[in-house]
Structures are given as C-alpha cells and as structure tokens.
Design a protein around this motif. Structure first.
Motif, PDB file in Angstrom:
ATOM      1  N   HIS A  70       0.855  -1.182   0.000  1.00  0.00           N
ATOM      2  CA  HIS A  70       0.000   0.000   0.000  1.00  0.00           C
ATOM      3  C   HIS A  70       0.892   1.234   0.000  1.00  0.00           C
ATOM      4  N   ALA A  71       0.480   2.225  -0.776  1.00  0.00           N
ATOM      5  CA  ALA A  71       1.244   3.470  -0.863  1.00  0.00           C
ATOM      6  C   ALA A  71       1.146   4.246   0.437  1.00  0.00           C
ATOM      7  N   LYS A  72       2.123   5.101   0.666  1.00  0.00           N
ATOM      8  CA  LYS A  72       2.155   5.901   1.889  1.00  0.00           C
ATOM      9  C   LYS A  72       0.892   6.741   2.042  1.00  0.00           C
ATOM     10  N   ALA A  73       0.401   7.311   0.949  1.00  0.00           N
ATOM     11  CA  ALA A  73      -0.787   8.165   1.022  1.00  0.00           C
ATOM     12  C   ALA A  73      -2.001   7.364   1.489  1.00  0.00           C
ATOM     13  N   GLU A  74      -2.118   6.132   1.019  1.00  0.00           N
ATOM     14  CA  GLU A  74      -3.242   5.293   1.440  1.00  0.00           C
ATOM     15  C   GLU A  74      -3.108   4.911   2.910  1.00  0.00           C
ATOM     16  N   LEU A  75      -1.896   4.583   3.332  1.00  0.00           N
ATOM     17  CA  LEU A  75      -1.665   4.244   4.739  1.00  0.00           C
ATOM     18  C   LEU A  75      -1.985   5.438   5.638  1.00  0.00           C
ATOM     19  N   ALA A  76      -1.614   6.620   5.192  1.00  0.00           N
ATOM     20  CA  ALA A  76      -1.898   7.829   5.963  1.00  0.00           C
ATOM     21  C   ALA A  76      -3.404   8.071   6.066  1.00  0.00           C
ATOM     22  N   GLU A  77      -4.110   7.785   4.988  1.00  0.00           N
ATOM     23  CA  GLU A  77      -5.567   7.970   4.980  1.00  0.00           C
ATOM     24  C   GLU A  77      -6.238   7.027   5.986  1.00  0.00           C
ATOM     25  N   TRP A  78      -5.804   5.770   5.984  1.00  0.00           N
ATOM     26  CA  TRP A  78      -6.361   4.820   6.943  1.00  0.00           C
ATOM     27  C   TRP A  78      -5.995   5.213   8.366  1.00  0.00           C
ATOM     28  N   ALA A  79      -4.770   5.687   8.573  1.00  0.00           N
ATOM     29  CA  ALA A  79      -4.342   6.090   9.912  1.00  0.00           C
ATOM     30  C   ALA A  79      -5.186   7.246  10.428  1.00  0.00           C
ATOM     31  N   ALA A  80      -5.537   8.174   9.543  1.00  0.00           N
ATOM     32  CA  ALA A  80      -6.299   9.356   9.943  1.00  0.00           C
ATOM     33  C   ALA A  80      -7.710   9.009  10.408  1.00  0.00           C
ATOM     34  N   LYS A  81      -8.250   7.893   9.911  1.00  0.00           N
ATOM     35  CA  LYS A  81      -9.636   7.549  10.263  1.00  0.00           C
ATOM     36  C   LYS A  81      -9.760   6.175  10.915  1.00  0.00           C
ATOM     37  N   ALA A  82      -8.625   5.608  11.350  1.00  0.00           N
ATOM     38  CA  ALA A  82      -8.609   4.231  11.849  1.00  0.00           C
ATOM     39  C   ALA A  82      -9.546   4.010  13.028  1.00  0.00           C
ATOM     40  N   ASP A  83      -9.672   4.989  13.901  1.00  0.00           N
ATOM     41  CA  ASP A  83     -10.468   4.803  15.107  1.00  0.00           C
ATOM     42  C   ASP A  83     -11.785   5.577  15.071  1.00  0.00           C
ATOM     43  N   SER A  84     -12.182   6.016  13.878  1.00  0.00           N
ATOM     44  CA  SER A  84     -13.433   6.768  13.758  1.00  0.00           C
ATOM     45  C   SER A  84     -14.547   5.867  13.229  1.00  0.00           C
ATOM     46  N   ASP A  85     -15.790   6.271  13.470  1.00  0.00           N
ATOM     47  CA  ASP A  85     -16.937   5.514  12.958  1.00  0.00           C
ATOM     48  C   ASP A  85     -16.925   5.494  11.436  1.00  0.00           C
ATOM     49  N   ALA A  86     -16.595   6.643  10.837  1.00  0.00           N
ATOM     50  CA  ALA A  86     -16.556   6.709   9.377  1.00  0.00           C
ATOM     51  C   ALA A  86     -15.473   5.807   8.816  1.00  0.00           C
ATOM     52  N   GLY A  87     -14.335   5.749   9.510  1.00  0.00           N
ATOM     53  CA  GLY A  87     -13.241   4.897   9.072  1.00  0.00           C
ATOM     54  C   GLY A  87     -13.608   3.431   9.122  1.00  0.00           C
ATOM     55  N   MET A  88     -14.289   3.013  10.194  1.00  0.00           N
ATOM     56  CA  MET A  88     -14.704   1.620  10.297  1.00  0.00           C
ATOM     57  C   MET A  88     -15.758   1.287   9.244  1.00  0.00           C
ATOM     58  N   ALA A  89     -16.632   2.236   8.937  1.00  0.00           N
ATOM     59  CA  ALA A  89     -17.622   2.009   7.889  1.00  0.00           C
ATOM     60  C   ALA A  89     -16.931   1.806   6.541  1.00  0.00           C
ATOM     61  N   ASP A  90     -15.935   2.631   6.262  1.00  0.00           N
ATOM     62  CA  ASP A  90     -15.172   2.475   5.016  1.00  0.00           C
ATOM     63  C   ASP A  90     -14.439   1.134   4.995  1.00  0.00           C
ATOM     64  N   TYR A  91     -13.940   0.723   6.142  1.00  0.00           N
ATOM     65  CA  TYR A  91     -13.206  -0.538   6.222  1.00  0.00           C
ATOM     66  C   TYR A  91     -14.131  -1.730   5.980  1.00  0.00           C
ATOM     67  N   PHE A  92     -15.311  -1.709   6.594  1.00  0.00           N
ATOM     68  CA  PHE A  92     -16.263  -2.795   6.356  1.00  0.00           C
ATOM     69  C   PHE A  92     -16.709  -2.811   4.892  1.00  0.00           C
ATOM     70  N   HIS A  93     -16.876  -1.627   4.312  1.00  0.00           N
ATOM     71  CA  HIS A  93     -17.233  -1.553   2.887  1.00  0.00           C
ATOM     72  C   HIS A  93     -16.150  -2.233   2.054  1.00  0.00           C
ATOM     73  N   MET A  94     -14.896  -1.961   2.374  1.00  0.00           N
ATOM     74  CA  MET A  94     -13.784  -2.570   1.642  1.00  0.00           C
ATOM     75  C   MET A  94     -13.762  -4.080   1.829  1.00  0.00           C
ATOM     76  N   LEU A  95     -13.959  -4.537   3.067  1.00  0.00           N
ATOM     77  CA  LEU A  95     -13.947  -5.975   3.334  1.00  0.00           C
ATOM     78  C   LEU A  95     -15.046  -6.685   2.552  1.00  0.00           C
TER      79      LEU A  95
END
Length: 211
Positions: A70-95
């Motif tokens: 994964h590119a640094k920009a993508e890792l940074a994006e996940w890090a920025a929202k890793a513990d947020s509700d929106a981030g988890m929603a995006d993660y479940f969408h990806m899964l």
C-alpha cells in the motif's frame, strides 16, 4: 484523539516490505502514527500464526488490517480515520467488496458495538449489490441482539430515506430487532409509495411484539 499505533509483519525476502516499512516509519515521524512495531516472520513465525497471517506485507493500523503493498498516502488515509466511525464504515465496505465477510463478522462478534459501522452501507445507494447483501448478512446475523436493538433510532431514520431500496432494507432490519418500539416507524411505511416497502413493513410488523 491520539494517533493510532501500527503493527507491520514482514519477511527478509519480501520485495514490497522495505517500502511499507519506510512509509510507516515516515508516518510515525510525522505524528500520523503513534508507534510502529515491525516483526520479521522469518524470525518470529509464531506472531503470524497467532494472527492468522499467511502473506506479507501485512499491517494493522488501529483496528484496520491491510494485506499487500500500500502506498504511503493510502496508509496515511487509513491512519487518519482508523479509530473513527466513518473509518470503520469504510473498512467494512472494503472488506465486503473484497468478499471478506467472515473477517467483518469476526470483528463484530469480538466487538459488538462495531455493528453500527454497517449502517452507512445500508444508506449508501451507490454501494454494489454484493456489498449491500454482505451488510444484510451481518445485520441478520445479529438479529434480536442488544447490538442490533441499539441501532433502532438509526434504522428508523433510514426507513424514511428518499430511496425506496434503503427504506425497504431498513424496514426489514427493524423487524429483526424484535423491539415493539420499532412499530411506529414501520406503521409509517404501511402507506409508502413503493409496493415492496409496504410489503416488507407489513411482514416486519408481524414479527414484532405488541406494545
């Protein structure tokens, strides 16, 4: 909110691991990540076995697990929202998009409050059919549980959505709560403009106890 920590699993002969390690180290320097732990699985295979990891690079940022390069920009994006509700929603969408329904289900079983992160998928009219079906399986798995009952107000709001598919799905899930308190939202949909919504609302009402 403090920056999330990261765990990186790598191996000596992995061609993509050095770039991932460098990118994550930079994110630590920038404060985007709080801490980075890197484990060489050739030296500590037990770590990979305990986590069920079969390929590297593998990284966990907060509660989010990513496999492959994964590119640094993508890792940074996940890090920025890793513990947020929106981030988890995006993660479940990806899964769900990747067909990793068992992974999403296991996460929710371990932390039932995460079921709330599935609801944005229900309300996303642009989500693919497979993703929406996956979200449905997750919600149906927790039918009648306190985790689903806690989402009653949110499901009620979705039952008033402008899109009939969302209203229909919300009515179905309202019925799965087993809560008499869902009746007012379902009663309001008995006269819905859409026939499917009316039918599902009626079926869900039949499932619920009387107030």
């Amino acid at each position: 909110m403090p920056a999330p920590d990261a765990l990186l699993l790598l191996s000596t002969h992995c061609p993509h691991c050095p770039a991932m390690l460098a990118a994550l180290a930079d994110l630590v320097k920038q404060g985007t990540l709080g801490r980075l732990e890197a484990v060489n699985l050739e030296q500590h295979p037990e770590v990979g076995q305990a986590l069920g990891v079969r390929s590297v690079p593998w990284v966990r940022i907060g509660r989010i697990e990513l496999t492959g390069a994964h590119a640094k920009a993508e890792l940074a994006e996940w890090a920025a929202k890793a513990d947020s509700d929106a981030g988890m929603a995006d993660y479940f969408h990806m899964l769900l998009k990747q067909g990793q329904l068992p992974r999403a289900q296991a996460m929710i079983e371990a932390e039932p409050a995460l079921l709330a992160a599935v609801l944005p998928i229900v309300g996303n009219v642009d989500a693919s059919l497979n993703v929406r079906l996956g979200a449905g399986v997750l919600l149906e798995t927790f039918a009648g549980t306190a985790s689903l009952r806690a989402l009653l107000p949110h499901l009620g709001a979705l039952s008033q959505h402008a899109d009939a598919r969302v209203r229909a799905d919300a009515c179905h899930y309202l019925g799965l709560t087993g809560e008499a308190a869902a009746r007012p939202w379902l009663d309001a949909r008995i006269a819905d403009d859409d026939a499917d919504v009316r039918e599902i609302a009626a079926e869900s009402l039949d499932r619920l106890p009387e107030t």
